[in-house]
Motif scaffolding. Structure first.
Motif, short mmCIF file in Angstrom:
data_model
loop_
_atom_site.label_atom_id
_atom_site.label_comp_id
_atom_site.label_asym_id
_atom_site.label_seq_id
_atom_site.Cartn_x
_atom_site.Cartn_y
_atom_site.Cartn_z
N GLU A 89 -37.08 -73.96 -5.11
CA GLU A 89 -37.76 -75.14 -4.62
C GLU A 89 -38.50 -75.69 -5.83
O GLU A 89 -39.29 -74.98 -6.46
N VAL A 91 -41.16 -78.06 -7.07
CA VAL A 91 -42.30 -78.84 -6.58
C VAL A 91 -42.89 -79.63 -7.74
O VAL A 91 -43.10 -79.09 -8.82
N ARG A 93 -46.12 -82.21 -8.67
CA ARG A 93 -47.42 -82.69 -8.17
C ARG A 93 -48.00 -83.75 -9.11
O ARG A 93 -48.08 -83.54 -10.32
N GLY A 98 -52.93 -79.28 -1.13
CA GLY A 98 -52.24 -78.11 -0.61
C GLY A 98 -52.53 -76.82 -1.35
O GLY A 98 -53.69 -76.48 -1.61
N SER A 99 -51.47 -76.10 -1.72
CA SER A 99 -51.65 -74.76 -2.30
C SER A 99 -52.32 -74.81 -3.67
O SER A 99 -52.99 -73.86 -4.08
N ASP A 174 -47.39 -85.29 -3.91
CA ASP A 174 -46.51 -84.21 -4.39
C ASP A 174 -45.24 -84.18 -3.55
O ASP A 174 -45.14 -84.88 -2.53
N PHE A 175 -44.25 -83.43 -4.00
CA PHE A 175 -42.99 -83.33 -3.24
C PHE A 175 -42.20 -82.12 -3.69
O PHE A 175 -42.49 -81.53 -4.73
N LYS A 176 -41.19 -81.80 -2.89
CA LYS A 176 -40.31 -80.66 -3.19
C LYS A 176 -38.85 -81.14 -3.25
O LYS A 176 -38.43 -81.92 -2.38
N ASN A 196 -41.22 -82.84 3.33
CA ASN A 196 -41.32 -82.14 2.04
C ASN A 196 -41.98 -82.96 0.94
O ASN A 196 -41.68 -82.79 -0.24
N CYS A 197 -42.89 -83.83 1.37
CA CYS A 197 -43.71 -84.51 0.36
C CYS A 197 -45.08 -84.80 0.98
O CYS A 197 -45.27 -84.63 2.19
N ARG A 198 -46.02 -85.19 0.14
CA ARG A 198 -47.30 -85.70 0.67
C ARG A 198 -47.41 -87.16 0.30
O ARG A 198 -47.26 -87.53 -0.89
N ARG A 214 -49.35 -79.57 9.96
CA ARG A 214 -49.97 -78.36 9.40
C ARG A 214 -51.44 -78.27 9.79
O ARG A 214 -51.94 -77.22 10.13
P1 TMP Z 1 -47.84 -76.84 -1.34
O1 TMP Z 1 -49.05 -77.59 -1.73
O2 TMP Z 1 -47.90 -76.23 0.03
O3 TMP Z 1 -47.42 -75.84 -2.39
O4 TMP Z 1 -46.64 -77.90 -1.24
C1 TMP Z 1 -46.35 -78.79 -2.29
C2 TMP Z 1 -45.32 -79.80 -1.83
O5 TMP Z 1 -44.06 -79.18 -1.62
C3 TMP Z 1 -45.67 -80.48 -0.52
O6 TMP Z 1 -45.28 -81.85 -0.60
C4 TMP Z 1 -44.84 -79.79 0.52
C5 TMP Z 1 -43.64 -79.33 -0.27
N1 TMP Z 1 -43.11 -78.04 0.18
C6 TMP Z 1 -41.93 -77.99 0.90
O7 TMP Z 1 -41.29 -79.00 1.15
N2 TMP Z 1 -41.48 -76.77 1.29
C7 TMP Z 1 -42.12 -75.62 1.05
O8 TMP Z 1 -41.66 -74.53 1.45
C8 TMP Z 1 -43.36 -75.68 0.30
C9 TMP Z 1 -44.15 -74.44 0.00
C10 TMP Z 1 -43.81 -76.91 -0.10
#
Ligand code: TMP
Length: 234
Positions: A89, A91, A93, A98-99, A174-176, A196-198, A214
């Protein structure tokens, strides 16, 4: 004849087709959090994500990004090229959330000096652990040139999408992304949706993405519909 299910993911199912180079993706109405531990059905979510992802992938394709999309079959089904998915994945930012905010005790929304790219190893069993470049190399997950290419593509996609969303008064926080190998090339696979994005509204800074689910702070389908409406507004 029903197609054979080859993979059932959290948000999509994958089926074989008559053509062995192509697969059918079916977007599901399910949303999950905490790596699948929290699950809920949202009628209409599958269609919304399929439509949103199609608009974004079309825009990326028009701007020179190669993807696995062939065509849409219905409002929630897509025909895609079969690739060898790289189990990472990716990511990216632009702002703290998030994390990253939790890990370094930072304030949500803080701007970063440069975009951050992180890799997570795709494994439900292991909860998708963080993995660094040298681990990716040493474990044979990708070569150095593949790592470089993927990072470069992620940055290119970021430049394109930051502008694209800004035009719709949305900040891409951010996005994945995910990538797959096909005919000696690496192409963009999976989807790009509020799952899968913010995305934050530029004025109110309200979330228009899966943080609604969430953090239990609103109606997911209503929120994703707002994103689609912005993307299709003339
Ligand atoms: P995070 O802040 O939870 O690490 O996520 C960063 C970005 O990645 C957020 O836009 C959500 C996306 N993401 C996914 O699409 N799938 C995942 O399993 C994770 C952990 C994050």
């Amino acid at each position: 004849m029903t197609n054979e299910l080859i993979y059932s993911g959290k948000a999509k199912d994958l089926f074989k087709t008559e053509n062995e180079d192509e697969l059918l993706v079916v977007y599901k109405d399910q949303a999950t959090a905490l790596n699948g531990k929290r699950k809920e059905m949202f009628p209409g979510k599958g269609e919304l994500n399929c439509n949103i992802s199609t608009i974004i992938f079309d825009y990326l394709i028009k701007n020179g990004i190669k993807t696995h999309v062939i065509k849409n079959i219905s409002e929630h089904e897509q025909l895609i090229k079969k690739t060898e998915v790289i189990p990472l994945e990716v990511v990216l930012r632009n702002r703290v959330s998030g994390s990253l905010a939790r890990k370094f005790d930072l304030i949500d929304g803080e701007t970063l000096e440069t975009p951050i790219i992180e890799f997570y190893f795709k494994s439900d069993k292991l909860d998708d652990p963080f993995i660094n470049d040298s681990q990716v190399l040493a474990l044979g997950i990708a070569t150095q040139s593949e790592i470089d290419y993927v990072k470069n593509q992620a940055l290119k996609i970021n430049d394109l999408l930051v502008k694209f969303f800004a035009d719709k008064q949305l900040d891409l926080i951010d996005f994945k992304l995910e990538f797959g190998r096909l005919d000696n090339e690496i192409i963009l696979v999976d989807e790009f949706s509020p799952d899968n994005c913010r995305l934050w509204d530029q004025t109110s800074h309200n979330s228009l993405d899966k943080d609604i689910f969430r953090q239990k702070k609103g109606d997911l389908v209503e929120t994703y519909q707002k994103v689609l409406d912005r993307l299709t507004a003339k």
